[in-house]
Design an enzyme around this catalytic site. Structure first.
Site, short mmCIF file in Angstrom:
data_model
loop_
_atom_site.label_atom_id
_atom_site.label_comp_id
_atom_site.label_asym_id
_atom_site.label_seq_id
_atom_site.Cartn_x
_atom_site.Cartn_y
_atom_site.Cartn_z
N SER A 8 0.83 -1.21 0.00
CA SER A 8 0.00 0.00 0.00
C SER A 8 0.86 1.26 0.00
O SER A 8 0.47 2.28 -0.56
CB SER A 8 -0.94 0.00 1.20
OG SER A 8 -0.30 0.37 2.41
N THR B 36 -7.24 3.43 4.11
CA THR B 36 -8.40 2.99 3.33
C THR B 36 -9.49 2.44 4.24
O THR B 36 -10.68 2.67 4.00
CB THR B 36 -8.02 1.92 2.29
OG1 THR B 36 -7.57 0.72 2.93
CG2 THR B 36 -6.96 2.44 1.33
N PRO C 236 -1.13 3.75 4.02
CA PRO C 236 -2.26 3.86 3.09
C PRO C 236 -3.29 2.76 3.28
O PRO C 236 -4.49 3.01 3.18
CB PRO C 236 -1.59 3.78 1.72
CG PRO C 236 -0.21 4.33 1.95
CD PRO C 236 0.17 3.85 3.32
N TYR C 237 -2.85 1.53 3.58
CA TYR C 237 -3.81 0.45 3.83
C TYR C 237 -4.73 0.81 4.99
O TYR C 237 -5.96 0.71 4.87
CB TYR C 237 -3.08 -0.86 4.15
CG TYR C 237 -3.97 -1.86 4.85
CD1 TYR C 237 -5.02 -2.48 4.16
CD2 TYR C 237 -3.81 -2.15 6.20
CE1 TYR C 237 -5.87 -3.37 4.81
CE2 TYR C 237 -4.65 -3.05 6.85
CZ TYR C 237 -5.68 -3.65 6.16
OH TYR C 237 -6.53 -4.52 6.79
N ALA C 238 -4.14 1.22 6.11
CA ALA C 238 -4.95 1.58 7.28
C ALA C 238 -5.86 2.76 6.95
O ALA C 238 -7.02 2.81 7.40
CB ALA C 238 -4.05 1.90 8.46
#
Length: 336
Positions: A82, A145, A141-143
């Site tokens: 991510s 999202t 970025p993953y978190a």
């Protein structure tokens, strides 16, 4: 009763599908097979496709108008990936999710379980524990999202068109105890998966980050058995209406309530295998954080659920699955 599980051919979604089927709830699975496995859908109602495909969603509900709840497990989940490809993660985890919500609304599906993540939290700096009221501060970025999509869900629920239970879970380990499904990725990025790989290859295990302000400097996590996680989703389906009776949006943490550092995980792994695991230390990976564990009792109060399986059982089942994985999914490389 039927449930629609999007992402139902992945590690988490397929285990939830097994728990539902074992309890008499019929899973209807939608998966693009980007990371999921067709083998995990054997004997189940399966549609191959994307959650943003409105025509496909319409067909699923036309075929199964008695779907009670949608369970949203479809997401990309690798933190370093991510960081390298944030746009791809926002497209898959947020933009397509918005389309999916509109498709649910059009088909009159008003109950949604969202598989979220505890990575959204800013942990208590004293002991790294969090509850549902802890500050949200995603550090990858993953978190982000997951946090952004939860905000969207909260707003949609407030409009009255959808009720949502967002299950924020911690670090799943283990496998379906019957070994029907498990982690399909052959080169996993999480600690236990890497530990098992190097255990079989004879290489040392790498602890990524040893300067965190934890009790031993390594990252801390709340390792929850994936079957416990699946039964929590099952309980959320059963108790969905009372859980959302006073509020259309509820966030619930799913964890063991016990923090385990990476060094402690190594010790537990050695205890299960009876062998010393060589260890080397490196810097944190991009997007890594110190970690967190839950101190919440809300899952017990709202869902009648608590984790029952131990860390050692999770390690044992992960090892059993590793030994059986190629029998279940063949020798073809699993998607990342």
């Amino acid at each position: 009763m039927k449930v629609l599980i999007v992402g139902g051919a992945g590690f988490i979604g397929s285990t939830i599908a097994s728990a539902c089927a074992d309890s008499g709830i019929e899973p209807v699975i939608l998966d693009s097979l980007v990371t999921g496995r067709r083998e995990f859908t054997a004997g189940r109602t399966f549609y191959e496709g994307d959650i943003a495909d409105g025509e496909l969603i319409d067909r699923i509900f036309a075929d199964h108008p008695d779907i009670h709840t949608a369970i949203h497990c479809a997401a990309l989940i690798v933190v370093p990936d991510s960081v390298a490809d944030p746009l791809g993660y926002y497209r898959e985890n947020v933009a397509k999710g918005v389309h999916f919500l509109s498709h649910l609304a059009r088909n009159g599906c008003t109950r949604l379980l969202f598989s979220s993540s505890a990575s959204i939290y800013r942990a208590d700096p004293g002991d790294f524990s969090v509850d549902e009221d802890s500050a949200v501060e995603p550090l990858s970025p993953y978190a982000s999202t997951k946090a952004i999509f939860e905000t969207i869900l909260r707003d949609v629920a407030a409009s009255g068109s959808l009720r949502v239970v967002s299950l924020r879970y911690f670090n799943p380990i283990g496998a379906d105890p019957k070994l029907r499904t498990g982690l399909q990725i052959r080169r996993p990025t999480h600690a236990l998966g890497k530990m098992i790989d190097v255990y079989h290859s004879g290489e040392p295990f790498t602890i990524t980050g040893t300067g965190w302000p934890t009790r031993d400097g390594s990252g801390i996590r709340d390792y929850i058995h994936v079957w416990d996680l699946a039964t929590a989703h099952l309980q959320a389906v059963r108790r969905f209406d009372p859980a959302t009776s006073s509020a259309p949006y509820r966030a619930v943490n799913l964890g063991t309530g016990t923090g385990t550092t990476v060094r402690e995980l190594v010790t537990a792994f050695e205890g299960v295998t009876g062998r010393e695991l060589p260890v080397v230390e490196t810097a944190p990976r991009p997007g890594d954080v110190a970690g967190a564990y839950t101190r919440s009792h809300l899952a017990r109060e709202l869902l009648g659920w608590e984790a029952k399986r131990s860390l050692e059982e999770g390690i044992e089942d992960s090892l059993r699955w590793h030994a059986e994985r190629d029998r279940v999914i063949g020798n073809q490389p699993a998607p990342r």
